[in-house]
Design a protein around this motif. Structure first.
Motif, PDB file in Angstrom:
ATOM      1  N   ASP A 162       5.340  10.060   7.794  1.00 27.48           N
ATOM      2  CA  ASP A 162       4.875  11.077   7.563  1.00 27.48           C
ATOM      3  C   ASP A 162       6.492  12.454   8.367  1.00 27.48           C
ATOM      4  O   ASP A 162       6.403  13.738   7.478  1.00 27.48           O
ATOM      5  CB  ASP A 162       3.697  11.762   8.303  1.00 27.48           C
ATOM      6  N   TYR A 163       6.798  11.253   8.976  1.00 30.49           N
ATOM      7  CA  TYR A 163       8.382  12.363   9.321  1.00 30.49           C
ATOM      8  C   TYR A 163      10.064  11.350   9.076  1.00 30.49           C
ATOM      9  O   TYR A 163      11.059  12.496   9.442  1.00 30.49           O
ATOM     10  CB  TYR A 163       8.148  12.374  11.013  1.00 30.49           C
ATOM     11  N   ASP A 164       9.801  10.861   8.592  1.00 31.52           N
ATOM     12  CA  ASP A 164      11.400   9.708   8.144  1.00 31.52           C
ATOM     13  C   ASP A 164      11.149  10.226   6.340  1.00 31.52           C
ATOM     14  O   ASP A 164      10.476   9.274   5.754  1.00 31.52           O
ATOM     15  CB  ASP A 164      10.619   8.942   8.995  1.00 31.52           C
ATOM     16  N   GLU A 165      12.684  10.320   5.770  1.00 31.60           N
ATOM     17  CA  GLU A 165      12.359  10.092   4.369  1.00 31.60           C
ATOM     18  C   GLU A 165      14.431   9.688   4.901  1.00 31.60           C
ATOM     19  O   GLU A 165      15.039  10.816   4.107  1.00 31.60           O
ATOM     20  CB  GLU A 165      12.207  11.467   3.677  1.00 31.60           C
ATOM     21  N   PRO A 166      14.481   8.826   4.679  1.00 29.93           N
ATOM     22  CA  PRO A 166      15.834   8.696   4.761  1.00 29.93           C
ATOM     23  C   PRO A 166      16.397   8.194   3.323  1.00 29.93           C
ATOM     24  O   PRO A 166      15.345   8.269   2.998  1.00 29.93           O
ATOM     25  CB  PRO A 166      16.117   6.752   5.815  1.00 29.93           C
ATOM     26  N   PHE A 167      17.855   7.922   3.193  1.00 32.71           N
ATOM     27  CA  PHE A 167      18.441   7.980   1.990  1.00 32.71           C
ATOM     28  C   PHE A 167      19.251   6.772   1.937  1.00 32.71           C
ATOM     29  O   PHE A 167      20.270   6.709   1.646  1.00 32.71           O
ATOM     30  CB  PHE A 167      18.894   9.225   1.521  1.00 32.71           C
ATOM     31  N   PRO A 168      18.348   5.618   2.025  1.00 28.50           N
ATOM     32  CA  PRO A 168      19.607   4.117   2.480  1.00 28.50           C
ATOM     33  C   PRO A 168      21.156   4.287   1.099  1.00 28.50           C
ATOM     34  O   PRO A 168      20.393   4.365  -0.131  1.00 28.50           O
ATOM     35  CB  PRO A 168      19.252   3.386   2.570  1.00 28.50           C
ATOM     36  N   ASP A 169      21.802   3.712   1.369  1.00 26.44           N
ATOM     37  CA  ASP A 169      22.590   3.742   0.123  1.00 26.44           C
ATOM     38  C   ASP A 169      22.446   2.363  -0.699  1.00 26.44           C
ATOM     39  O   ASP A 169      22.330   2.601  -2.132  1.00 26.44           O
ATOM     40  CB  ASP A 169      24.058   2.905   0.727  1.00 26.44           C
ATOM     41  N   LEU A 170      21.506   1.091  -0.710  1.00 32.49           N
ATOM     42  CA  LEU A 170      20.879   0.473  -1.440  1.00 32.49           C
ATOM     43  C   LEU A 170      19.616   0.093  -0.366  1.00 32.49           C
ATOM     44  O   LEU A 170      19.696   0.050   0.179  1.00 32.49           O
ATOM     45  CB  LEU A 170      21.520  -0.033  -2.006  1.00 32.49           C
ATOM     46  N   ALA A 171      18.309  -0.134  -1.650  1.00 30.62           N
ATOM     47  CA  ALA A 171      17.372  -0.694  -1.522  1.00 30.62           C
ATOM     48  C   ALA A 171      16.675  -1.681  -2.230  1.00 30.62           C
ATOM     49  O   ALA A 171      16.419  -1.363  -3.159  1.00 30.62           O
ATOM     50  CB  ALA A 171      16.488   0.477  -0.807  1.00 30.62           C
ATOM     51  N   VAL A 172      16.362  -2.440  -2.027  1.00 28.76           N
ATOM     52  CA  VAL A 172      15.382  -3.585  -3.157  1.00 28.76           C
ATOM     53  C   VAL A 172      14.115  -3.320  -2.506  1.00 28.76           C
ATOM     54  O   VAL A 172      13.042  -4.036  -1.835  1.00 28.76           O
ATOM     55  CB  VAL A 172      15.826  -5.213  -2.396  1.00 28.76           C
ATOM     56  N   VAL A 173      13.102  -2.816  -3.628  1.00 31.73           N
ATOM     57  CA  VAL A 173      12.275  -2.670  -3.507  1.00 31.73           C
ATOM     58  C   VAL A 173      11.223  -3.619  -4.564  1.00 31.73           C
ATOM     59  O   VAL A 173      11.557  -4.252  -5.608  1.00 31.73           O
ATOM     60  CB  VAL A 173      11.571  -1.266  -3.261  1.00 31.73           C
ATOM     61  N   SER A 174      10.110  -4.081  -4.188  1.00 34.56           N
ATOM     62  CA  SER A 174       9.502  -4.201  -5.314  1.00 34.56           C
ATOM     63  C   SER A 174       8.436  -3.756  -6.482  1.00 34.56           C
ATOM     64  O   SER A 174       9.115  -2.046  -6.390  1.00 34.56           O
ATOM     65  CB  SER A 174       7.497  -4.773  -4.840  1.00 34.56           C
ATOM     66  N   GLY A 175       8.209  -4.139  -7.951  1.00 37.42           N
ATOM     67  CA  GLY A 175       8.216  -3.510  -9.028  1.00 37.42           C
ATOM     68  C   GLY A 175       9.311  -3.304  -9.825  1.00 37.42           C
ATOM     69  O   GLY A 175      10.233  -3.450  -9.468  1.00 37.42           O
ATOM     70  N   SER A 176       8.659  -2.324 -11.052  1.00 37.02           N
ATOM     71  CA  SER A 176       9.978  -1.557 -11.911  1.00 37.02           C
ATOM     72  C   SER A 176       9.666   0.181 -11.735  1.00 37.02           C
ATOM     73  O   SER A 176       8.445   0.653 -10.461  1.00 37.02           O
ATOM     74  CB  SER A 176       8.996  -2.214 -13.003  1.00 37.02           C
ATOM     75  N   PRO A 177      10.458   0.821 -11.959  1.00 34.03           N
ATOM     76  CA  PRO A 177      11.128   1.574 -11.692  1.00 34.03           C
ATOM     77  C   PRO A 177      10.170   2.761 -11.636  1.00 34.03           C
ATOM     78  O   PRO A 177       9.849   3.933 -10.942  1.00 34.03           O
ATOM     79  CB  PRO A 177      12.066   1.942 -12.695  1.00 34.03           C
ATOM     80  N   ARG A 178       8.995   2.988 -12.898  1.00 33.15           N
ATOM     81  CA  ARG A 178       8.064   3.526 -13.768  1.00 33.15           C
ATOM     82  C   ARG A 178       7.159   3.402 -12.743  1.00 33.15           C
ATOM     83  O   ARG A 178       5.898   4.424 -12.356  1.00 33.15           O
ATOM     84  CB  ARG A 178       8.175   3.104 -14.760  1.00 33.15           C
ATOM     85  N   ASP A 179       6.932   2.695 -11.640  1.00 27.32           N
ATOM     86  CA  ASP A 179       5.455   2.674 -10.617  1.00 27.32           C
ATOM     87  C   ASP A 179       5.943   3.834  -9.459  1.00 27.32           C
ATOM     88  O   ASP A 179       5.331   3.428  -8.539  1.00 27.32           O
ATOM     89  CB  ASP A 179       6.086   1.342  -9.930  1.00 27.32           C
ATOM     90  N   TYR A 180       7.114   4.281  -8.777  1.00 19.30           N
ATOM     91  CA  TYR A 180       7.352   5.233  -8.258  1.00 19.30           C
ATOM     92  C   TYR A 180       7.010   6.227  -8.975  1.00 19.30           C
ATOM     93  O   TYR A 180       7.943   7.223  -8.352  1.00 19.30           O
ATOM     94  CB  TYR A 180       8.691   5.202  -7.396  1.00 19.30           C
ATOM     95  N   LEU A 181       6.472   6.209 -10.302  1.00 18.23           N
ATOM     96  CA  LEU A 181       6.703   8.175 -10.687  1.00 18.23           C
ATOM     97  C   LEU A 181       5.905   9.486  -9.677  1.00 18.23           C
ATOM     98  O   LEU A 181       6.044  10.289  -9.691  1.00 18.23           O
ATOM     99  CB  LEU A 181       6.446   8.261 -12.055  1.00 18.23           C
ATOM    100  N   SER A 182       4.856   8.593  -9.248  1.00 18.61           N
ATOM    101  CA  SER A 182       3.932   9.685  -8.511  1.00 18.61           C
ATOM    102  C   SER A 182       4.527   9.890  -7.094  1.00 18.61           C
ATOM    103  O   SER A 182       4.433  10.463  -6.192  1.00 18.61           O
ATOM    104  CB  SER A 182       2.499   9.002  -8.275  1.00 18.61           C
ATOM    105  N   GLN A 183       5.061   9.246  -6.146  1.00 16.09           N
ATOM    106  CA  GLN A 183       5.875   8.974  -4.975  1.00 16.09           C
ATOM    107  C   GLN A 183       6.982   7.479  -4.879  1.00 16.09           C
ATOM    108  O   GLN A 183       7.025   7.230  -5.826  1.00 16.09           O
ATOM    109  CB  GLN A 183       4.844   8.646  -3.327  1.00 16.09           C
TER     110      GLN A 183
END
Length: 203
Positions: free
Chosen positions: A90-111
């Motif tokens: 709730d108090y942390d939103e970093p912008f790392p240079d690179l991050a490997v995340v699960s799923g596809s890009p469209r999985d994160y349209l809502s958050q």
């Protein structure tokens, strides 16, 4: 006579009982409303606005090199995000240079993603923060692997095995650490059979 305004002249930040922290939702709303200029490159750490390290040419080249190397070994169920937010608390939103995340890009349209399999920070001026603050933050979020591409010493710092640590900023730290020179190779946990040459990651 004009007066030059600088940072407050304090040796250490005072402990103010009425301090007002900024939440991640508020931070996102402020950014969306363009309250702050985009060139400030802000991120949210422990409820406070923090400027990210400026992207000079070496930093930019390193981000591209690491991105290209990781793209070659990414399984189909993962994707790579460059300099985009991670909603870690709730108090942390970093912008790392690179991050490997699960799923596809469209999985994160809502958050934004709330975790990652690997986070990479390209670091020079921000080395201390990347080690002590962000390292503890990523460990507290349970991110299994964290890399710091240390441009100052031209090495890759690899951190694994997040665990509780009361001495760390966020109460967690990585128990396993390895520093790899340019002549060595690294295998990401998400692709253990891959071999990435550190020299190919460095600008």
């Amino acid at each position: 006579m004009s007066r030059v305004v600088g940072k407050p002249k304090v040796r250490r930040r005072p402990s103010l009982p009425m301090r007002r922290w900024i939440t991640r939702a508020e931070f996102e709303a402020l950014m969306e409303a363009e309250v702050f200029p985009r060139e400030e490159r802000l991120e949210l750490l422990a409820g406070e606005l923090t400027r990210r390290e400026p992207v000079n040419t070496a930093h930019a080249v390193a981000v591209v090199l690491v991105s290209e190397a990781l793209q070659q070994v990414l399984p189909k169920n993962l994707h790579l995000r460059a300099q985009l937010p991670l909603a870690l608390s709730d108090y942390d939103e970093p912008f790392p240079d690179l991050a490997v995340v699960s799923g596809s890009p469209r999985d994160y349209l809502s958050q934004h993603p709330t975790s990652a399999l690997l986070v990479v920070e390209v670091s020079e001026a921000s080395l201390k923060t990347d080690r002590e603050v962000k390292g503890s933050l990523y460990a507290s979020a349970g991110i299994p692997e964290y890399w710091i591409l240390n441009l100052r010493e031209r090495v890759l710092e690899v951190y694994r095995e997040p665990a509780a640590d009361t001495r760390a900023v966020y109460g967690a730290a990585y128990r396993w650490q390895q520093t790899l020179s340019a002549s060595e190779q690294v295998s990401p946990l998400f692709a253990p059979d891959a071999r990435l040459a550190v020299q190919h990651l460095l600008p």
